[in-house]
Enzyme design. Structure first.
Site, short mmCIF file in Angstrom:
data_model
loop_
_atom_site.label_atom_id
_atom_site.label_comp_id
_atom_site.label_asym_id
_atom_site.label_seq_id
_atom_site.Cartn_x
_atom_site.Cartn_y
_atom_site.Cartn_z
CG ASN A 142 2.49 3.56 -3.62
OD1 ASN A 142 2.38 2.81 -4.59
ND2 ASN A 142 1.95 3.30 -2.44
NE ARG A 160 -6.74 -7.18 -3.52
CZ ARG A 160 -5.61 -6.71 -3.00
NH1 ARG A 160 -4.58 -7.51 -2.81
NH2 ARG A 160 -5.50 -5.44 -2.68
CG ASP A 204 -15.24 1.82 4.18
OD1 ASP A 204 -15.11 1.52 5.39
OD2 ASP A 204 -14.78 2.86 3.68
N GLY A 254 -6.85 -2.81 11.04
CA GLY A 254 -6.08 -3.22 12.23
C GLY A 254 -5.78 -2.06 13.16
CD GLU A 255 -2.44 1.74 11.06
OE1 GLU A 255 -2.80 2.93 10.96
OE2 GLU A 255 -1.61 1.22 10.30
CG ASN A 256 -8.13 3.44 12.05
OD1 ASN A 256 -7.69 4.28 12.82
ND2 ASN A 256 -7.69 3.31 10.81
NE ARG A 262 3.68 -0.64 -1.65
CZ ARG A 262 2.59 -0.70 -0.93
NH1 ARG A 262 1.90 0.38 -0.71
NH2 ARG A 262 2.21 -1.84 -0.41
CD GLU A 277 2.50 -0.18 3.16
OE1 GLU A 277 1.70 0.79 3.22
OE2 GLU A 277 2.16 -1.31 2.79
CG HIS A 286 -0.98 -4.74 6.15
ND1 HIS A 286 -0.05 -3.73 6.11
CD2 HIS A 286 -1.98 -4.35 5.33
CE1 HIS A 286 -0.48 -2.76 5.32
NE2 HIS A 286 -1.66 -3.12 4.83
N GLY A 307 -6.09 -4.20 5.91
CA GLY A 307 -6.58 -3.00 5.24
C GLY A 307 -7.52 -3.43 4.13
CG HIS A 335 0.50 -6.21 2.64
ND1 HIS A 335 -0.60 -7.02 2.87
CD2 HIS A 335 0.04 -5.12 1.99
CE1 HIS A 335 -1.68 -6.44 2.39
NE2 HIS A 335 -1.31 -5.28 1.84
NE ARG A 377 -14.07 3.90 7.18
CZ ARG A 377 -13.17 4.69 6.63
NH1 ARG A 377 -12.62 5.65 7.33
NH2 ARG A 377 -12.82 4.55 5.37
P1 ADP Z 1 -5.21 -0.13 1.65
O1 ADP Z 1 -5.03 -1.61 1.61
O2 ADP Z 1 -5.96 0.41 0.47
O3 ADP Z 1 -3.94 0.65 1.99
P2 ADP Z 1 -6.08 0.79 4.26
O4 ADP Z 1 -4.97 0.18 5.04
O5 ADP Z 1 -6.13 2.25 4.12
O6 ADP Z 1 -6.24 0.09 2.84
O7 ADP Z 1 -7.44 0.30 4.94
C1 ADP Z 1 -8.68 0.59 4.40
C2 ADP Z 1 -9.72 -0.15 5.22
O8 ADP Z 1 -9.64 0.30 6.59
C3 ADP Z 1 -11.16 0.09 4.76
O9 ADP Z 1 -11.87 -1.13 4.71
C4 ADP Z 1 -11.71 0.96 5.87
O10 ADP Z 1 -13.07 0.71 6.04
C5 ADP Z 1 -10.97 0.43 7.06
N1 ADP Z 1 -11.06 1.34 8.19
C6 ADP Z 1 -10.56 2.58 8.33
N2 ADP Z 1 -10.95 3.11 9.52
C7 ADP Z 1 -11.71 2.18 10.13
C8 ADP Z 1 -12.42 2.11 11.37
N3 ADP Z 1 -12.41 3.12 12.23
N4 ADP Z 1 -13.11 0.98 11.65
C9 ADP Z 1 -13.13 -0.04 10.79
N5 ADP Z 1 -12.49 -0.05 9.62
C10 ADP Z 1 -11.80 1.04 9.29
#
Ligand code: ADP
Length: 405
Positions: free
Chosen positions: A9, A244, A286, A333-335, A96, A382, A211, A213, A184, A288
């Site tokens: 990638n 963005r 970010d 979405g995952e976290n 990719r 991916e 998705h 992120g 994506h 978080r």
């Molecule tokens: P990319 O599009 O660069 O692949 P990722 O899928 O890795 O991005 O997602 C990055 C985003 O996920 C960041 O905004 C990060 O803050 C957020 N993130 C990761 N862990 C958590 C969490 N526990 N709670 C909220 N947001 C999170």
């Protein structure tokens, strides 16, 4: 030659690699993953881990002594891999590729024609496509005997109904390639495949995958096929993202260009790098940090992210004519249980009942058993999707029984 598949990638200043062995019934098995970042800067950094997370390499270079381009980076990666396994060569290398235009609908073996086609698509993805091509060239030089395969972020969306593929512009612009491509796609293809195992009835039905992120989009999937997506001509459209802007009235852009005297380069910088969560919060991109912050603009940025995601999901439900399952993936979405919960609450009007406890522990199913629409958390992968596609292509190209069919 091994049966291994190397996944590459290549971004503008980084190359991520994942090495997959042949694996078993579940497909290729991850062996190593790593990246070199900061290529061409004063301080590039390389990290390589086994699938078990054991760190094999963690190194920086003294000022100006690191790899200064993709070619040198690939040479470094090849050297490292051959030190780990003397004489090792992959059977296939999967790349990719952000843009396959309307030409490429599936993973494709790269030859000179394909490479030329991908080069012609640079104007449609000027930030990513050149780096992807550098990755192809460097890998072809490093592994001349391996089958090089292009796996596209756009391919999963090819086949959208025409109304979801076009803008209301004069028709000749559509013919010239101004279309809603969607991105994506490797993530969505992986999730569609994973859902066949996790919840086959949802995978066969109407699904929205969010998705979420740093880059964020949603995809409406019916019977494992994309029928619409929030990203379109570029990866700027749709949801608000880390930096963005997402969906915007094109009149704003005309105003900034015409009345505010912005140059195209300044506008591009604004829309890609200074907007989204960063622009709204003034704090950062970010999620978080924003969730942890008590600042009013940070809370408003999160509110906007959730509002747009909820409205976009509503729009995709209409495109699908109803909904069976909503799947969250990507870093946010995952976290983030909080973001998932707030989006799901905004969709409770369609009978989605969140299971708060399951959501807090990460699912995979995060809706109550009686919910009219189920909700899920499924980590995307991916790289694995690329490895699966390359392994399947290698089987087809090297198995005489398969090619005769
Ligand atoms: P990319 O599009 O660069 O692949 P990722 O899928 O890795 O991005 O997602 C990055 C985003 O996920 C960041 O905004 C990060 O803050 C957020 N993130 C990761 N862990 C958590 C969490 N526990 N709670 C909220 N947001 C999170």
């Amino acid at each position: 030659m091994s049966d291994d598949v190397l996944v590459i990638n290549a971004g503008s200043s980084s190359i991520k690699i994942s090495l997959f062995g042949p694996g078993g019934a579940d497909g290729p098995e991850l062996q190593l993953a790593g990246q070199v970042e900061g290529i061409g800067t004063a301080a590039p950094h390389a990290i390589l881990r086994r699938a078990s997370h054991e760190v094999l390499i963690d190194r920086s270079w003294p000022d100006g002594h690191g790899p200064s381009n993709h070619d040198q980076t690939m040479e470094y990666i090849v050297r490292v891999l051959s030190e780990l396994h003397a004489g090792w060569k992959p059977a296939g290398v999967g790349h990719r590729i952000v843009h396959g235009g309307s030409l490429y609908r599936e993973p494709t073996v790269i030859d000179t024609t394909v490479r030329a086609d991908l080069e012609a698509l640079i104007p449609l993805a000027p930030l990513h496509q050149p780096a992807n091509l550098e990755g192809i060239d460097a890998a072809a030089k490093a592994f001349p005997d391996a089958v090089q395969v292009a796996c596209f972020d756009t391919a999963f969306h090819q086949g959208h109904p025409w109304v979801a593929d076009t803008y209301a512009l004069p028709r000749d612009l559509y013919e010239q390639g101004i279309r809603r491509y969607g991105f994506h796609g490797l993530s969505y293809a992986y999730i569609a495949r994973a859902m066949r195992r996790i919840a086959p009835e949802v995978a066969r039905g109407r699904m929205i995958v969010a998705h979420l992120g740093n880059g964020a989009s949603m995809c409406a999937i019916r019977d494992a096929r994309s029928i619409d997506s929030t990203m379109s001509f570029t990866a700027l459209d749709g949801l608000a993202m880390g930096t963005r802007c997402g969906q915007i009235d094109p009149g704003v852009l005309l105003y900034l260009l015409g009345e505010k005297g912005m140059t195209v380069a300044e506008l591009s910088d604004l829309l890609y790098k200074k907007s989204g969560l960063l622009g709204l919060s003034g704090l950062g991109s970010d999620m978080r940090d924003l969730l942890a912050s008590h600042s009013f603009p940070a809370r408003q940025a999160v509110d906007y992210f959730i509002y747009r995601a909820t409205c976009s999901a509503g729009s995709l439900v209409a495109a699908l004519g109803g909904l069976d399952g909503l799947v969250f993936t990507g870093g946010i979405g995952e976290n983030s249980a909080e973001i998932r919960a707030r989006i799901c609450r905004g969709l409770s009007w369609m009978g989605l009942v969140l299971d708060e406890a399951a959501n807090d522990t990460g699912g995979p199913c995060i809706s109550k058993s009686w919910s009219a629409v189920s909700a899920w958390v499924v980590p995307t992968n991916e790289e694995r999707m690329i490895a699966i596609s390359v392994a399947e292509l290698l089987r087809v190209t090297t198995d005489p029984d398969r090619t005769e069919q």
